[in-house]
Design a protein around this motif. Structure first.
Motif, PDB file in Angstrom:
ATOM      1  N   ARG A  33       0.857  -1.189   0.000  1.00 50.53           N
ATOM      2  CA  ARG A  33       0.000   0.000   0.000  1.00 50.53           C
ATOM      3  C   ARG A  33       0.888   1.233   0.000  1.00 50.53           C
ATOM      4  O   ARG A  33       1.765   1.362   0.858  1.00 50.53           O
ATOM      5  CB  ARG A  33      -0.914   0.026   1.236  1.00 50.53           C
ATOM      6  CG  ARG A  33      -2.167  -0.810   1.071  1.00 50.53           C
ATOM      7  CD  ARG A  33      -3.025  -0.808   2.327  1.00 50.53           C
ATOM      8  NE  ARG A  33      -3.609   0.495   2.619  1.00 50.53           N
ATOM      9  CZ  ARG A  33      -4.706   0.968   2.044  1.00 50.53           C
ATOM     10  NH1 ARG A  33      -5.321   0.242   1.110  1.00 50.53           N
ATOM     11  NH2 ARG A  33      -5.188   2.147   2.371  1.00 50.53           N
ATOM     12  N   ASP A  39      -3.104   5.013  -0.925  1.00 52.69           N
ATOM     13  CA  ASP A  39      -3.832   4.118  -1.837  1.00 52.69           C
ATOM     14  C   ASP A  39      -5.326   4.403  -1.870  1.00 52.69           C
ATOM     15  O   ASP A  39      -5.803   5.068  -2.767  1.00 52.69           O
ATOM     16  CB  ASP A  39      -3.569   2.646  -1.501  1.00 52.69           C
ATOM     17  CG  ASP A  39      -2.688   1.973  -2.539  1.00 52.69           C
ATOM     18  OD1 ASP A  39      -3.035   2.099  -3.721  1.00 52.69           O
ATOM     19  OD2 ASP A  39      -1.679   1.369  -2.186  1.00 52.69           O
ATOM     20  N   LYS A  44      -9.389  -0.857   2.116  1.00 50.30           N
ATOM     21  CA  LYS A  44      -8.143  -1.106   2.830  1.00 50.30           C
ATOM     22  C   LYS A  44      -7.327  -2.247   2.237  1.00 50.30           C
ATOM     23  O   LYS A  44      -6.228  -2.554   2.708  1.00 50.30           O
ATOM     24  CB  LYS A  44      -8.433  -1.402   4.313  1.00 50.30           C
ATOM     25  CG  LYS A  44      -9.176  -0.280   5.037  1.00 50.30           C
ATOM     26  CD  LYS A  44      -8.416   1.033   4.979  1.00 50.30           C
ATOM     27  CE  LYS A  44      -9.134   2.138   5.731  1.00 50.30           C
ATOM     28  NZ  LYS A  44      -8.446   3.446   5.608  1.00 50.30           N
ATOM     29  N   LYS A  46      -6.584  -2.307  -1.060  1.00 48.05           N
ATOM     30  CA  LYS A  46      -5.895  -1.781  -2.244  1.00 48.05           C
ATOM     31  C   LYS A  46      -4.405  -1.677  -1.964  1.00 48.05           C
ATOM     32  O   LYS A  46      -3.990  -1.147  -0.937  1.00 48.05           O
ATOM     33  CB  LYS A  46      -6.434  -0.397  -2.611  1.00 48.05           C
ATOM     34  CG  LYS A  46      -7.818  -0.410  -3.248  1.00 48.05           C
ATOM     35  CD  LYS A  46      -7.733  -0.788  -4.717  1.00 48.05           C
ATOM     36  CE  LYS A  46      -9.090  -0.626  -5.402  1.00 48.05           C
ATOM     37  NZ  LYS A  46      -9.040  -1.030  -6.810  1.00 48.05           N
ATOM     38  N   ALA A  47      -3.601  -2.168  -2.877  1.00 45.31           N
ATOM     39  CA  ALA A  47      -2.143  -2.084  -2.758  1.00 45.31           C
ATOM     40  C   ALA A  47      -1.587  -1.841  -4.156  1.00 45.31           C
ATOM     41  O   ALA A  47      -1.396  -2.772  -4.927  1.00 45.31           O
ATOM     42  CB  ALA A  47      -1.575  -3.358  -2.152  1.00 45.31           C
ATOM     43  N   CYS A  62       3.911   4.059  -7.859  1.00 46.43           N
ATOM     44  CA  CYS A  62       2.536   3.844  -7.409  1.00 46.43           C
ATOM     45  C   CYS A  62       1.584   4.039  -8.580  1.00 46.43           C
ATOM     46  O   CYS A  62       1.605   5.084  -9.240  1.00 46.43           O
ATOM     47  CB  CYS A  62       2.181   4.810  -6.274  1.00 46.43           C
ATOM     48  SG  CYS A  62       0.439   4.711  -5.781  1.00 46.43           S
TER      49      CYS A  62
END
Length: 351
Positions: A33, A39, A44, A46-47, A62
């Motif tokens: 993340r 992110d 929570k 999502k990475a 990213c």
């Protein structure tokens, strides 16, 4: 495998213990993340941050905010303590290693600065349908600034030409380039403004860490009242203004040694932002005059105020200037120092 790659892999693993959802995704690929943008606040799981090996060098990237760094720069930003250990191990603890090859920004003469910028596309010469031109026009930036702004179709490549290995060369994102010039009009740094609505909007690149992160040094007159705002675009609407391009306003002003008595610091109009309120408190304690926006003003910054007063494409510069003068008056009418500033700040803050 060379020693530097081995060391990078070691510190990727060490850093990974502090990164959320950190996992190895294959040979020389790690996923996590992103600690820069977070992110996703709603999801929570999502990475979208990655560390990758590109031609023998490690880079972070990213897919959400598009932040891109060499691994050492990423480590320095995320974990300064671990970065210190990394540098110590890489360059001091092993005398058998070859002498450190230091990559430093190019030191350019004023003429070379001009050549560097001329290698980009000047905003005033872009086609009216170019996406960067449309953005500049939509923000109502006065036409006389268009010749001071540039378009870099490949910002990472442009930045790496001046500061070697600064960003991942595989990332080809176009950005508006806002040059920072000193009094002699020599390039000391620049900001890259993304047109992407998501991710890292501004990237600041300095040609020397000793240079002040200030836009407008080549235009400001320190012998009379001047303003210091939080971003270059805001500074383009008022007279005799500087903009801080990252970092602490106090630190950057002290680097330049500007006279406190003539400076008015103008922060964004965000009374619920704890960082801004704290910065205003520090400025007041440092004996600066600070603008404390009037109650009832809903606009976040100077550009937002301009956009609320001026609409339409290619508005006459005189109309924008008229609005700018009204904003200057509002700032001066609402600027305070000392105990009076502390009192007004307590009324304005909504923390």
């Amino acid at each position: 495998m060379n020693d530097i790659q081995w060391l990078d892999r070691k510190y990727i693993a060490l850093l990974g213990s502090s990164l959320s959802l950190f996992k190895r995704r294959g040979n020389d690929t790690w996923n996590y993340r992103c600690p820069i943008c977070g992110d996703s606040k709603t999801n929570k799981t999502k990475a979208r941050g990655y560390i990758l090996n590109r031609s023998g060098k490690f880079f972070s990237y990213c897919h959400n905010c598009h932040a891109s760094f060499t691994f050492s720069k990423f480590l320095e930003r995320i974990n300064p303590y671990l970065y210190g250990e990394y540098i110590k191990e890489r360059f001091q603890d092993n005398p058998s290693k070859p002498e450190r090859r230091v990559t430093v920004p190019k030191v350019l003469t004023r003429t070379e600065n001009n050549k560097v910028l001329l290698g980009l596309q000047k905003m005033s010469l872009l086609d009216v349908n170019h996406k960067a031109k449309k953005f500049i026009v939509s923000r109502q930036i006065p036409s006389y600034y268009h010749s001071r702004l540039y378009w870099a179709p490949n910002f990472n490549k442009f930045a790496n030409n001046l500061v070697p290995d600064k960003y991942d060369p595989e990332i080809k994102e176009g950005r508006i380039v806002i040059p920072m010039l000193d009094k002699s009009r020599k390039l000391i740094g620049f900001q890259g403004r993304s047109l992407n609505s998501k991710g890292l909007r501004y990237i600041t690149v300095m040609l020397s860490e000793d240079n002040p992160k200030l836009f407008g040094l080549d235009m400001v007159n320190f012998s009379k009242k001047f303003f210091v705002v939080e971003g270059p675009i805001d500074s383009m609407f008022i007279n005799n203004a500087l903009a801080v391009c990252g970092g602490s306003i106090h630190t950057e002003l002290e680097k330049q040694g500007v006279p406190k008595t003539l400076a008015t610091i103008v922060y964004d109009n965000e009374p619920r932002n704890a960082a801004i309120v704290k910065a205003m408190e520090k400025s007041i304690k440092a004996n600066y005059s600070v603008c404390i926006w009037p109650k009832g003003l809903t606009h976040k910054d100077i550009n937002d105020i301009v956009l609320s007063k001026v609409t339409g494409e290619y508005v006459k510069t005189e109309e924008v200037q008229k609005v700018g003068l009204a904003i200057e008056k509002m700032i001066l009418d609402n600027s305070y120092s000392g105990l009076e500033a502390e009192l007004e700040l307590s009324k304005w803050s909504k923390l």
